[in-house]
Design a protein around this motif. Structure first.
Motif, PDB file in Angstrom:
ATOM      1  N   ASP A  76      20.322   2.419 -33.971  1.00 19.01           N
ATOM      2  CA  ASP A  76      20.310   1.989 -35.365  1.00 19.01           C
ATOM      3  C   ASP A  76      19.560   0.660 -35.531  1.00 19.01           C
ATOM      4  N   VAL A  77      19.834  -0.280 -34.640  1.00 24.52           N
ATOM      5  CA  VAL A  77      19.159  -1.588 -34.700  1.00 24.52           C
ATOM      6  C   VAL A  77      17.655  -1.425 -34.510  1.00 24.52           C
ATOM      7  N   ASN A  78      17.279  -0.642 -33.521  1.00 25.46           N
ATOM      8  CA  ASN A  78      15.854  -0.425 -33.272  1.00 25.46           C
ATOM      9  C   ASN A  78      15.161   0.234 -34.465  1.00 25.46           C
ATOM     10  N   ALA A  79      15.814   1.218 -35.036  1.00 30.36           N
ATOM     11  CA  ALA A  79      15.211   1.934 -36.161  1.00 30.36           C
ATOM     12  C   ALA A  79      14.992   0.999 -37.345  1.00 30.36           C
ATOM     13  N   ARG A  80      16.007   0.189 -37.676  1.00 32.10           N
ATOM     14  CA  ARG A  80      15.877  -0.731 -38.802  1.00 32.10           C
ATOM     15  C   ARG A  80      14.831  -1.815 -38.525  1.00 32.10           C
ATOM     16  N   ALA A  81      14.823  -2.334 -37.291  1.00 31.94           N
ATOM     17  CA  ALA A  81      13.894  -3.404 -36.940  1.00 31.94           C
ATOM     18  C   ALA A  81      12.447  -2.919 -36.959  1.00 31.94           C
ATOM     19  N   VAL A  82      12.208  -1.816 -36.280  1.00 32.46           N
ATOM     20  CA  VAL A  82      10.846  -1.281 -36.198  1.00 32.46           C
ATOM     21  C   VAL A  82      10.339  -0.879 -37.579  1.00 32.46           C
ATOM     22  N   ASP A  83      11.200  -0.227 -38.350  1.00 36.67           N
ATOM     23  CA  ASP A  83      10.789   0.236 -39.683  1.00 36.67           C
ATOM     24  C   ASP A  83      10.441  -0.948 -40.598  1.00 36.67           C
ATOM     25  N   SER A  84      11.271  -1.980 -40.584  1.00 35.74           N
ATOM     26  CA  SER A  84      11.024  -3.136 -41.466  1.00 35.74           C
ATOM     27  C   SER A  84       9.783  -3.909 -41.042  1.00 35.74           C
ATOM     28  N   LEU A  85       9.541  -4.053 -39.726  1.00 33.20           N
ATOM     29  CA  LEU A  85       8.383  -4.798 -39.248  1.00 33.20           C
ATOM     30  C   LEU A  85       7.079  -4.038 -39.487  1.00 33.20           C
ATOM     31  N   LYS A  86       7.129  -2.728 -39.393  1.00 29.39           N
ATOM     32  CA  LYS A  86       5.921  -1.926 -39.622  1.00 29.39           C
ATOM     33  C   LYS A  86       5.449  -1.986 -41.072  1.00 29.39           C
ATOM     34  N   LYS A  87       6.362  -2.304 -41.985  1.00 30.42           N
ATOM     35  CA  LYS A  87       5.999  -2.348 -43.402  1.00 30.42           C
ATOM     36  C   LYS A  87       5.238  -3.621 -43.777  1.00 30.42           C
ATOM     37  N   ILE A  88       5.208  -4.592 -42.872  1.00 32.85           N
ATOM     38  CA  ILE A  88       4.481  -5.839 -43.154  1.00 32.85           C
ATOM     39  C   ILE A  88       2.989  -5.548 -43.145  1.00 32.85           C
ATOM     40  N   GLU A  89       2.309  -5.975 -44.160  1.00 30.88           N
ATOM     41  CA  GLU A  89       0.873  -5.722 -44.269  1.00 30.88           C
ATOM     42  C   GLU A  89       0.113  -6.400 -43.130  1.00 30.88           C
ATOM     43  N   GLY A  90      -0.741  -5.638 -42.463  1.00 30.32           N
ATOM     44  CA  GLY A  90      -1.551  -6.176 -41.367  1.00 30.32           C
ATOM     45  C   GLY A  90      -1.016  -5.867 -39.987  1.00 30.32           C
ATOM     46  N   VAL A  91       0.237  -5.385 -39.896  1.00 27.57           N
ATOM     47  CA  VAL A  91       0.821  -5.037 -38.590  1.00 27.57           C
ATOM     48  C   VAL A  91       0.185  -3.750 -38.081  1.00 27.57           C
ATOM     49  N   GLN A  92      -0.325  -3.786 -36.863  1.00 26.62           N
ATOM     50  CA  GLN A  92      -0.977  -2.611 -36.270  1.00 26.62           C
ATOM     51  C   GLN A  92       0.015  -1.721 -35.540  1.00 26.62           C
ATOM     52  N   SER A 219       4.678  -8.110 -10.831  1.00 22.84           N
ATOM     53  CA  SER A 219       5.409  -7.449 -11.920  1.00 22.84           C
ATOM     54  C   SER A 219       5.341  -5.940 -11.773  1.00 22.84           C
ATOM     55  N   VAL A 220       6.364  -5.295 -12.325  1.00 24.97           N
ATOM     56  CA  VAL A 220       6.449  -3.837 -12.375  1.00 24.97           C
ATOM     57  C   VAL A 220       6.730  -3.453 -13.824  1.00 24.97           C
ATOM     58  N   PHE A 221       6.013  -2.456 -14.338  1.00 26.98           N
ATOM     59  CA  PHE A 221       6.294  -1.959 -15.693  1.00 26.98           C
ATOM     60  C   PHE A 221       6.944  -0.591 -15.581  1.00 26.98           C
ATOM     61  N   VAL A 222       8.157  -0.494 -16.154  1.00 33.16           N
ATOM     62  CA  VAL A 222       8.942   0.746 -16.109  1.00 33.16           C
ATOM     63  C   VAL A 222       9.030   1.337 -17.516  1.00 33.16           C
ATOM     64  N   PRO A 223       8.518   2.552 -17.734  1.00 27.81           N
ATOM     65  CA  PRO A 223       8.653   3.188 -19.055  1.00 27.81           C
ATOM     66  C   PRO A 223      10.055   3.773 -19.211  1.00 27.81           C
ATOM     67  N   ILE A 224      10.707   3.468 -20.318  1.00 26.77           N
ATOM     68  CA  ILE A 224      12.041   4.029 -20.550  1.00 26.77           C
ATOM     69  C   ILE A 224      12.165   4.457 -22.002  1.00 26.77           C
ATOM     70  N   ALA A 225      13.117   5.340 -22.246  1.00 25.57           N
ATOM     71  CA  ALA A 225      13.441   5.740 -23.611  1.00 25.57           C
ATOM     72  C   ALA A 225      14.314   4.637 -24.207  1.00 25.57           C
ATOM     73  N   PRO A 226      13.879   3.987 -25.281  1.00 28.47           N
ATOM     74  CA  PRO A 226      14.577   2.789 -25.758  1.00 28.47           C
ATOM     75  C   PRO A 226      15.842   3.038 -26.565  1.00 28.47           C
ATOM     76  N   GLU A 227      16.186   4.297 -26.815  1.00 30.32           N
ATOM     77  CA  GLU A 227      17.282   4.580 -27.744  1.00 30.32           C
ATOM     78  C   GLU A 227      18.623   4.017 -27.291  1.00 30.32           C
ATOM     79  N   THR A 228      18.847   3.946 -25.967  1.00 34.55           N
ATOM     80  CA  THR A 228      20.161   3.518 -25.486  1.00 34.55           C
ATOM     81  C   THR A 228      20.124   2.242 -24.660  1.00 34.55           C
ATOM     82  N   ALA A 229      18.942   1.780 -24.262  1.00 29.81           N
ATOM     83  CA  ALA A 229      18.876   0.652 -23.331  1.00 29.81           C
ATOM     84  C   ALA A 229      18.194  -0.580 -23.904  1.00 29.81           C
ATOM     85  N   LEU A 230      17.132  -0.395 -24.681  1.00 31.42           N
ATOM     86  CA  LEU A 230      16.372  -1.539 -25.177  1.00 31.42           C
ATOM     87  C   LEU A 230      16.741  -1.845 -26.618  1.00 31.42           C
ATOM     88  N   ALA A 231      17.030  -3.103 -26.886  1.00 29.78           N
ATOM     89  CA  ALA A 231      17.288  -3.525 -28.261  1.00 29.78           C
ATOM     90  C   ALA A 231      17.163  -5.043 -28.324  1.00 29.78           C
TER      91      ALA A 231
END
Length: 410
Positions: A76-92, A219-231
């Motif tokens: 829920d936090v990710n969805a609200r954050a990403v959605d609100s930030l994407k609406k800012i004009e100029g964000v790629q 450094s190591v970059f690990v791809p993960i599904a952010p729904e349960t771990a990243l916020a």
């Protein structure tokens, strides 16, 4: 050249007659040399670290960091954050990541090249990110393949998947598998297994100074599904022209979208600002070391000038007699310059020995770099040059003394 050689014996004899002031100047030069021998490598390392390539597009990236939302649902936090930030004009683009270079350190872990190995082979930083985050960061893949949708797996313990295909930096791969192709190699951290599928040129750890220059890019970059771990950490990509305005706008937008969380104002800024903030202390330390070194060089120069003028006043009669017996101006100047060369070289050699002994003692109690030959020679050469420049004008003044006037006055 011959006049300089002929001056060696009388010069040594003259210095022996002035043992106390000569010894003081030698000790002063030695102390300065010891400080410079240790300071020069530190300054060089600091300057090199401040120019360290982060591996990401710093001029086009900003990050927003939230804290304090412990009871919130991650999705829920990710969805609200990403959605609100994407609406800012100029964000790629907006992606969810664990952290960015020069940001918060969140994933240092020791790794082993086999599951039953007793010792760690290295301790890199583990970056994690959701779909689109490698491209948003601007990571440059030098070998291997891009991540596929299947590579973004759900973590089993809230942190990392049990098995992951990952990217590592070139420097880490060379350290783990020297002279070998790292693609397809596997390593472990705890019960987590990783396979290298890509090599990136650079990806600086968030705290590059902490592990030293050698491990700054491990450094190591690990791809993960952010729904349960990243916020809580959101990477914004925008054009260089609009990035500062978008960053300021993103702070207010994110605070309004997720009022139950606290925005970290220190960490919510452009990556360029994070770099500047991270190296503030390093820059101040370098400036202090340079200032101290410069001050000590000035003090040495003043000491040399004072001693040379004292010798000049004490030896006017001797200079007049030598000039009347046929000594040239060049001979008199060579005498003074040679005396200072002996003093400077003696002080430099003593200083290098003192620096070496000090470094050996420090290495017993703390981790410090080795004393380098290049730094020692640079410090010695700089001191000898400064002392010769300082002695030049008193020596020139001595060479211009009129012999008749000098003898008549005394």
């Amino acid at each position: 050249m011959r006049s300089w050689i002929l001056q060696i014996r009388p010069t040594l004899k003259s210095l022996r007659k002035q043992r106390f002031p000569t010894t003081l100047i030698i000790l002063q030069i030695a102390l300065t040399c010891a400080v410079l021998c240790n300071a020069i490598p530190l300054i060089a390392n600091h300057l090199a670290m401040m120019k360290l390539p982060s591996g990401v597009d710093e001029s086009q990236l900003a990050v927003m960091v939230l804290h304090g939302c412990t009871r919130c649902r991650v999705a829920d936090v990710n969805a609200r954050a990403v959605d609100s930030l994407k609406k800012i004009e100029g964000v790629q683009s907006v992606t969810v990541v664990s952290t960015v270079p020069f940001g918060l350190r969140r994933g240092d872990m020791g790794i082993k090249l086999s599951l039953d190995a007793r010792e760690y082979a290295a301790t890199p930083h583990f970056y994690t990110g959701g779909p689109g985050s490698p491209a948003a960061m601007g990571l440059h893949l030098s070998a291997g393949r891009q991540f596929t949708p299947d590579d973004y797996r759900t973590p089993t313990d809230g942190l990392l998947p049990k098995y992951s295909d990952v990217w590592t930096t070139q420097s880490l791969a060379q350290s783990l598998w020297p002279m070998e192709n790292p693609l397809g190699k596997e390593f472990w951290s705890g019960r987590h297994q990783f396979r290298v599928v890509g090599i990136v040129s650079h990806l600086s750890r968030p705290d590059p100074i902490a592990r030293g220059p050698q491990a700054a890019d491990w450094s190591v970059f690990v791809p993960i599904a952010p729904e349960t771990a990243l916020a809580g950490t959101y990477l914004i990509r925008a054009s260089k022209k609009n990035l500062m305005i978008i960053t300021q706008r993103a702070r207010s937008v994110l605070t309004a979208a997720i009022p139950e969380a606290v925005l970290d104002l220190q960490q919510s800024r452009t990556v360029k600002d994070l770099r500047r903030q991270y190296f503030t202390q390093t820059q101040a330390m370098s400036a202090m070391l340079i200032s101290v070194g410069f001050a000590m060089l000035v003090v040495n120069a003043i000491g040399i000038i004072g001693m040379a003028n004292q010798r000049l006043n004490e030896r006017r009669r001797q200079i007049g007699i030598r000039r009347s017996l046929g000594a040239t101006r060049q001979d008199i100047q060579a005498m003074f310059q040679l005396e200072n060369i002996f003093i400077a070289v003696s002080g430099a050699i003593t200083g290098i020995m003192l620096a070496y002994l000090t470094k050996r003692l420090l290495m017993r109690t703390m981790e410090t770099g080795h004393l380098t030959l290049k730094a020692s020679l640079a410090a010695a050469g700089l001191l000898i040059l400064i002392t010769q420049i300082a002695a030049f004008f008193p020596a020139l003044k001595a060479s211009r003394i009129d012999p008749a006037t000098a003898i008549r006055r005394l």
